[in-house]
Design an enzyme around this catalytic site. Structure first.
Site, PDB file in Angstrom:
ATOM      1  N   GLU A   1      64.030 -49.210  48.210  1.00 10.01           N
ATOM      2  CA  GLU A   1      63.900 -47.923  48.895  1.00 10.01           C
ATOM      3  C   GLU A   1      62.810 -47.050  48.290  1.00 10.01           C
ATOM      4  OE1 GLU A   1      66.704 -49.319  47.740  1.00 10.01           O
ATOM      5  OE2 GLU A   1      67.689 -49.901  49.611  1.00 10.01           O
TER       6      GLU A   1
ATOM      7  N   ASP B   1      83.291 -49.146  54.018  1.00 11.26           N
ATOM      8  CA  ASP B   1      82.400 -49.475  52.903  1.00 11.26           C
ATOM      9  C   ASP B   1      82.683 -48.601  51.684  1.00 11.26           C
ATOM     10  OD1 ASP B   1      80.932 -51.652  53.727  1.00 11.26           O
ATOM     11  OD2 ASP B   1      79.402 -50.451  54.743  1.00 11.26           O
TER      12      ASP B   1
ATOM     13  N   ARG C   1      76.738 -44.122  62.017  1.00  9.90           N
ATOM     14  CA  ARG C   1      76.990 -45.503  62.388  1.00  9.90           C
ATOM     15  C   ARG C   1      77.849 -45.631  63.638  1.00  9.90           C
ATOM     16  NH1 ARG C   1      80.868 -49.716  59.400  1.00  9.90           N
ATOM     17  NH2 ARG C   1      82.314 -48.423  60.575  1.00  9.90           N
TER      18      ARG C   1
END
Ligand code: TPP
Ligand code: MG
Lengths: 290, 328
Positions: free
Chosen positions: B61, B120, B170
């Site tokens: 990143e 997650d 999401r």
């Protein structure tokens, strides 16, 4: 902890695979491919290599294990449970609200599970932590060894190579890094997303003792760990060649299985390819009889 | 009321991905950088349509942001995209020095923001990204409330010249915005008129606020709802007007209480027209695994949490008014 012999270690690896499939079919979310590919390595680590006392996770003489690639948690959780860190039936709570089995590992002193030292899930951070821990232990002249498991896609992160330099610079030899070389990551095969080769030469150039092995051969892996312990002037890395989803036909070497769970039908198929073991499953589904 | 109908469930990240392809056909300078999560953040659509204008940097990143800065120097319009936490937290200094301070035309577009990322767990739930990006000079910060607004927003952001951070989610979330309503960076949208209290929300909480306003209207409370899609530059006039006309504010966001939309609104109120404000946000805690809806409820940032905050701020509004009178 009592060590298992080679035959039992293979049987345990099969059980870890069965557990991962069952955990994921219950959670309906999580990573299948990487964890399935690591069953032999986790069996070898937790039932032979690591000097640990699961009933006393903070035992001062323990070897330290860090899972840098936190998404591989399912196989770690089952190894921890089978080793006795927490009850087997807790495996059914993976990724559920208030479970200690978080989607990505958290340490017990936050809301995670015993046996976990530090949170992971943001890739690339574990090697630095392992190096720091190894330096600290060396400062205290302690015998404990430090192990850290890295994904191969994870090696894209720059911090890994910063830590690789630090470890070599300080000749941190009480450390064994393990790279899960399955050539898979999320978007595609590793060689498509970001070429890592020549990987062995890279680690060598960074000053590491590099050992290559077949990560599905427990004999080879144990031998590699031994070799890493013999090296007294450099950090060691074991590059373990594995296949994502190994031993499950439809997952084998398929990067698309990186981050998805099996559905019930796929789970049934997978379990039919992994015969039951003497260790026994942590849960039996209604549909298993038919 | 009941002006807003739930048309369908669709993800804001999909709106982002589709819009990139549309813009890509018109703007040959649009380039996209991927960090091994292109399918998740839906830049795969652009990658497939314009493979020569897509660059994979692997899981790196910091390198992604630096590469984007270089592409901007070369006259391209780079979109750097990954999950919110890894788009802002991991490469923070690269964003600060090479993008914001250097004032380069880099668009950081993050998906999987907020607690609703769900199972997650905390490592993947970007709950500080608005705060991190908002404090950087030169950076603008936006978050769409649905799939339709996501498309309009990304078009406006690509047309804008300068560093920008856009926050997507999401999950498939309610689609309710009007396709034809105008969209302007920095100009908030009054979705529902009301005079007792104003809810100022961004992201998924805009829909939750509409539901809250509908529920409260049945109890005789007249609630104004403002979609604050641009968190920076914040619509000062819109906030002051709401404070003057309704006398109480509730802010709602899927983000930490410190430094996000609520803080941005409070900064405007305290300096211009102080009125009681309640914050619907994550209360200085890390998240945990669970499903998105369950987590929104548990952390008190769904409709019910907003309704409670409105009731609380209304009580404060009346008692604080009385105290003021008493002091005189
Ligand atoms: C800093 C960071 N960036 C991105 C991700 C998203 N992510 C999770 S796993 C993964 C791929 C990892 O590949 P590898 O280490 O080879 O694991 P495998 O796919 O073999 O299980 C990515 C990109 C992350 N978790 N952390
Ligand atoms: Mg891999």
């Amino acid at each position: 902890m009592e060590k298992l012999n080679i035959e039992k270690l293979y049987e345990m690896a099969r059980q870890l695979r069965r557990d991962v499939i069952k955990m994921l079919v219950i959670s309906k979310s999580g990573h299948s491919g990487g964890p399935i590919g690591l069953a032999e390595i986790f069996s070898a680590l937790y039932f032979n290599v690591l000097n640990i006392d699961p009933k006393n996770p903070k035992w001062v003489e323990r070897d330290y294990f860090f899972l840098s690639a936190g998404h591989l948690a399912p196989v770690w959780y089952t190894a921890l449970a089978r080793a006795g860190y927490f009850p087997l039936d807790e495996l059914a709570t993976l990724r559920k609200l208030h479970s200690r089995l978080q989607g990505h590992p958290a340490p017990a002193h936050t809301h995670g599970a015993p046996g976990i030292e530090v949170a992971s899930g943001s890739l690339g951070q574990g090697l630095s932590i392992a190096v720091g821990c190894a330096l600290g232990l060396r400062l205290d002249a302690k015998k404990n060894r430090v192990y850290v498991l890295l994904g191969d896609g994870e090696l894209n992160e720059g911090q890994i190579w910063e830590a690789a330099m630090t470890a070599a610079h300080h000749r941190v030899s009480n450390l064994t890094a393990i790279v899960d070389r399955n050539d898979c990551q999320i978007d595609n095969y590793t060689h498509v997303v970001m070429n890592l080769e020549p990987l062995v030469d890279k680690w060598k150039a960074f000053g590491w003792n590099v050992i290559e092995c077949n990560g599905h051969s427990i004999e080879e892996f144990l031998d590699s760990v031994e070799k890493s312990k013999q090296c007294k002037d450099k950090p060691s890395v074991i590059i373990a060649k594995t296949f994502m989803g190994n031993n499950i036909s439809f997952m084998h070497n398929n990067y698309k299985w990186h981050g998805v769970p099996p559905n019930e039908e796929q789970a049934r198929q997978a379990l039919s390819e992994l015969s039951p073991t003497s260790f026994g499953d942590f849960i039996k589904f209604d549909w298993e009889n038919n | 009321m009941a002006k807003y109908k739930l048309k369908e469930m669709k993800a804001t990240r999909l709106g982002f991905g589709e819009a990139l392809v549309e813009i890509g056909h018109q703007n040959p300078n649009l380039v996209v950088i991927g960090a091994d999560v292109t399918g998740s953040v839906r830049t795969d659509l652009f990658k497939n349509a314009f493979p020569e204008r897509f660059f994979s940097v692997g899981i790196a990143e910091q390198d992604m942001i630096g590469t984007a800065a270089g592409l901007a120097v070369a006259g391209k319009v780079p979109v750097a995209s990954t999950y919110g936490e890894f788009a802002t937290g991991r490469p923070y200094d690269q964003i600060r020095q090479s993008v914001a301070y250097s004032k380069l035309n880099v668009k950081i577009c993050a998906s999987h923001c907020g607690i609703t990322v769900g199972p997650d767990g905390a490592t993947h739930q970007a709950l500080e990204d608005i705060a991190l990006m908002r404090v950087l000079p030169n950076m603008i910060v936006l978050s769409p409330s649905d799939y339709i607004e996501a498309k309009k927003m990304i078009k406006a952001v690509i047309n804008y010249n300068g560093p920008a951070y856009v926050r997507f989610f999401r999950d498939n979330t309610p689609v309710f915005n009007d396709e034809n309503a105008p969209f302007e960076i920095g100009k908030s949208i009054e979705l529902i008129d009301g005079n007792d209290v104003t809810i100022i929300a961004c992201g998924i909480q805009v829909w939750e606020s509409i539901l809250a306003a509908e529920e409260l209207s049945t109890e005789g409370v007249s609630v104004r709802v403002i979609n604050m899609h641009t968190i920076k530059p914040i619509d000062k006039n819109g906030i002051i007007k709401a404070a003057k006309e309704t006398g109480a504010i509730v802010t709602a966001e899927d983000h930490q209480i410190h430094g996000g939309l609520g803080s941005a609104v409070a900064e405007v109120l305290t300096q211009n027209y102080p009125v009681p404000q309640e914050f619907v946000a994550i209360k200085d805690k890390f998240g945990e695994s669970g499903n998105g809806i369950e987590l929104m409820k548990y952390y008190g940032i769904s409709k019910d949490g907003i309704v409670d905050a409105v009731k609380k701020v209304l009580r404060r509004k009346s008692t604080e008014k009385m105290e003021l009178k008493y002091e005189k």
